[in-house]
Enzyme design. Structure first.
Site, PDB file in Angstrom:
ATOM      1  N   LYS A  23      50.912  15.890  -4.654  1.00 46.50           N
ATOM      2  CA  LYS A  23      50.702  16.147  -5.954  1.00 46.50           C
ATOM      3  C   LYS A  23      50.886  17.543  -6.307  1.00 46.50           C
ATOM      4  O   LYS A  23      50.393  18.291  -5.524  1.00 46.50           O
ATOM      5  CB  LYS A  23      49.667  15.498  -6.832  1.00 46.50           C
ATOM      6  CG  LYS A  23      49.415  14.001  -6.785  1.00 46.50           C
ATOM      7  CD  LYS A  23      48.028  13.624  -7.785  1.00 46.50           C
ATOM      8  CE  LYS A  23      47.932  12.236  -7.766  1.00 46.50           C
ATOM      9  NZ  LYS A  23      48.809  11.295  -8.514  1.00 46.50           N
ATOM     10  N   ASP A  77      40.591   8.356 -10.352  1.00 43.50           N
ATOM     11  CA  ASP A  77      41.682   7.451 -10.177  1.00 43.50           C
ATOM     12  C   ASP A  77      40.709   6.056  -9.607  1.00 43.50           C
ATOM     13  O   ASP A  77      41.543   5.187  -9.205  1.00 43.50           O
ATOM     14  CB  ASP A  77      42.541   8.046  -8.925  1.00 43.50           C
ATOM     15  CG  ASP A  77      43.776   7.277  -8.860  1.00 43.50           C
ATOM     16  OD1 ASP A  77      44.343   6.713 -10.003  1.00 43.50           O
ATOM     17  OD2 ASP A  77      44.666   7.361  -7.979  1.00 43.50           O
ATOM     18  N   GLU A 111      50.016   4.866  -3.861  1.00 45.26           N
ATOM     19  CA  GLU A 111      48.880   4.218  -2.838  1.00 45.26           C
ATOM     20  C   GLU A 111      47.970   3.029  -3.669  1.00 45.26           C
ATOM     21  O   GLU A 111      47.445   2.389  -3.061  1.00 45.26           O
ATOM     22  CB  GLU A 111      47.926   5.312  -2.400  1.00 45.26           C
ATOM     23  CG  GLU A 111      46.731   5.742  -3.394  1.00 45.26           C
ATOM     24  CD  GLU A 111      46.874   6.241  -4.804  1.00 45.26           C
ATOM     25  OE1 GLU A 111      46.334   6.068  -5.716  1.00 45.26           O
ATOM     26  OE2 GLU A 111      48.094   6.961  -4.807  1.00 45.26           O
ATOM     27  N   ARG A 162      48.917   0.499  -5.592  1.00 47.64           N
ATOM     28  CA  ARG A 162      49.473  -0.644  -5.402  1.00 47.64           C
ATOM     29  C   ARG A 162      49.095  -1.378  -3.842  1.00 47.64           C
ATOM     30  O   ARG A 162      49.001  -2.524  -3.824  1.00 47.64           O
ATOM     31  CB  ARG A 162      50.633  -0.642  -5.651  1.00 47.64           C
ATOM     32  CG  ARG A 162      51.716   0.067  -4.851  1.00 47.64           C
ATOM     33  CD  ARG A 162      52.987   0.384  -5.350  1.00 47.64           C
ATOM     34  NE  ARG A 162      52.915   1.365  -6.553  1.00 47.64           N
ATOM     35  CZ  ARG A 162      53.963   1.757  -7.242  1.00 47.64           C
ATOM     36  NH1 ARG A 162      55.199   1.139  -7.009  1.00 47.64           N
ATOM     37  NH2 ARG A 162      53.801   2.626  -8.106  1.00 47.64           N
TER      38      ARG A 162
END
Length: 514
Positions: free
Chosen positions: A288, A299, A360, A362
């Site tokens: 990122k 997250d 990641e 999914r």
């Protein structure tokens, strides 16, 4: 957590640090709302005029404090705005009451007791006020110590961050009425579980790893009579969980898959909940950019919501089986991390070409969804801070809903609205699936850039077994609030979707949903 009691005492005679009353916008200025009659009497019927003099308008969330007259036991009156006064004979909506109570509770941080004399004409009103007050009375102070930036140099004075309001006393309720009692008990349990999710989300990633997260579920299972099963990296590797292992293999903290189950002997339905639990997301090799890493401890908000919801089902004794699947991993860049272009063999055998290691969530969800489907639940709902694209589409306060059944998607949207969580039904355009075609694997984890939130949902749909009703909640926007607190919403982790999921399970238990 803040204590909650119901009292039949008058707002004038109850001893408290402050008495909370409502004020609304009227045609000719602020109007004192029902529940505050005794307080208004202590002001000789001129409370509205006094508030107007102080600049109060009755606007939603507006808070005005004033010294109480000699006729009240409480030394302070706190007037909270409820917005436009309803038409004669109508009451205030539940969400209006929740937000007002939350604003009042936040304003009373550091106090021992607040007496809430807001409009309570029904058990539903009592539940809304109780829920809002308890949700508003929240603070995450676990890491604040003496000698902080706000304390005296070299002294032992604790950081001056105020503790939440210690006790909420709800006036106007009926302690012996079964409906009122049940409503308040539900509000207490629900708020406690939202707080559980918030605490987990706010915990920094150096303390909340996949292993410690899994340990927290095991502790809760013992406390609330749940069954917890934890698969470590060895079991995941042996079982072929390529998504979880592929995401987690770059980290020193290996992944976990948790199965947390509440079962009821009279249950006729089973709901499976799947939560994304990336305890820290650096993006992996697809790192990122600067400015996008600071809040990535959040997250795992989907897994926190699932965890809290299963515990809430147990606390409320809901007549439905609820299985929570927490897909826990840390996404880090290292010499062992998955690279863009690698192909992962997922649980169940499907292969995925990883084009972006920052997509990641999914991947871990796909493994967990496939595993959840093997138990043949009636419905599956996955919850995840999945895509920045959903935030661009819906903003910071609204989560998106996708599903393989339009009626189920609509039902979840209506339930979210009922409990006061903003959501919006999103489409699943079939033409976007082609963008995930891979020349080397069954599917790629990325597709077209435009409509990225929809592409992610279409990816997950590929792993849902035929015949199972499925919905996907992308809570990337509302899961973590970076702005100033408002209503009952704090800064930081919000516990988004917990209230929606609990109500969904209640509706399922009642037979209202397929």
């Amino acid at each position: 957590m803040t204590a909650l009691t119901i009292s039949t005492s008058s707002a004038a005679t109850l001893r408290a640090d402050a008495v909370v009353i409502g004020v609304a916008k009227g045609d000719k200025g602020p109007v004192v709302t029902p529940g505050a009659e005794a307080v208004d009497k202590a002001f000789d019927g001129k409370l509205a005029a006094v508030l107007e003099t102080l600049g109060a308008s009755g606007g939603e969330g507006e808070v005005t404090k004033l010294h109480a007259p000699s006729g009240l036991k409480a030394p302070v009156v706190l007037a909270v705005g409820l917005g436009e006064a309803p038409a004669k004979g109508d009451g205030f909506g539940a969400e209006t009451l929740r937000r007002a109570a939350g604003s009042a509770a936040r304003a009373l941080a550091g106090s021992k007791k607040g007496a809430f004399a807001l409009p309570v004409g029904s058990a539903e009103d009592a539940a809304a006020v109780a829920e809002g007050a308890l949700l508003g009375a929240y603070a995450f102070n676990a890491y604040r110590t003496s000698g902080g930036a706000n304390s005296k140099a070299g002294g032992k004075k604790k950081d001056d961050k105020k503790a939440p309001l210690a006790e909420v006393t709800l006036l106007g309720g009926k302690p012996r009425d079964k409906a009122f009692k049940a409503a308040v008990e539900r509000a207490t349990a629900l708020a406690a579980e939202v707080h559980r999710a918030r605490d987990l989300i706010n915990t920094p990633s150096n303390d909340l790893t996949p292993k410690s997260f899994a340990a927290a579920t095991q502790a809760a299972a013992k406390e609330f009579g749940l069954k917890a099963e934890v698969m470590d990296e060895k079991a995941l590797t042996k079982g072929g969980y390529g998504g979880l292992m592929g995401v987690g293999q770059g980290s020193a903290n290996p992944p976990r898959l948790v199965r947390l189950a509440w079962t009821h002997p009279k249950a006729k339905k089973t709901v499976a909940l799947v939560g994304k639990g990336i305890t820290y997301d650096s993006g992996g090799i697809s790192l990122k950019p600067a400015g996008h890493n600071e809040t990535m401890k959040c997250d795992m908000s989907g897994a926190a919501a699932v965890f809290a919801t299963v515990v809430a089902a147990a606390r409320l004794g809901l007549q439905v089986n609820v299985t929570g699947w927490l897909a826990l991993a840390e996404n880090m860049p290292s010499g062992t991390a998955t690279r863009p272009g690698d192909v992962l063999s997922m649980y169940g055998g499907k292969t995925v070409e990883v084009l972006n290691t920052d997509a990641e969530g999914r991947l871990v969800l796909a493994d967990a969804i496939t595993r959840a489907c093997e138990e043949k639940p009636d419905t599956i709902v996955d919850v995840a801070t999945l895509t920045g694209a959903m935030v661009l589409a819906l903003g910071n306060r609204t989560f998106g809903i996708m599903a393989n059944d339009e009626a189920y998607r609509t039902a979840i949207h209506e339930i979210a609205d009922e409990v006061g969580e903003q959501s919006w039904p999103m489409p699943m355009p079939a033409e976007l699936r082609k963008g995930m075609d891979s020349p080397v694997a069954d599917i790629a984890n990325m597709g077209e850039r435009m409509g990225g939130g929809l592409v992610a949902g279409l990816f997950l749909k590929e792993f849902v077994a035929d015949g199972i009703t499925w919905a996907h909640l992308d809570i990337a926007g509302p899961a973590f609030h970076e702005g100033a607190p408002y209503g009952y919403t704090p800064k930081g982790g919000t516990g988004s979707s917990v209230r929606t999921l609990v109500r969904l399970i209640e509706r399922t238990a009642a037979g209202d949903l397929a």
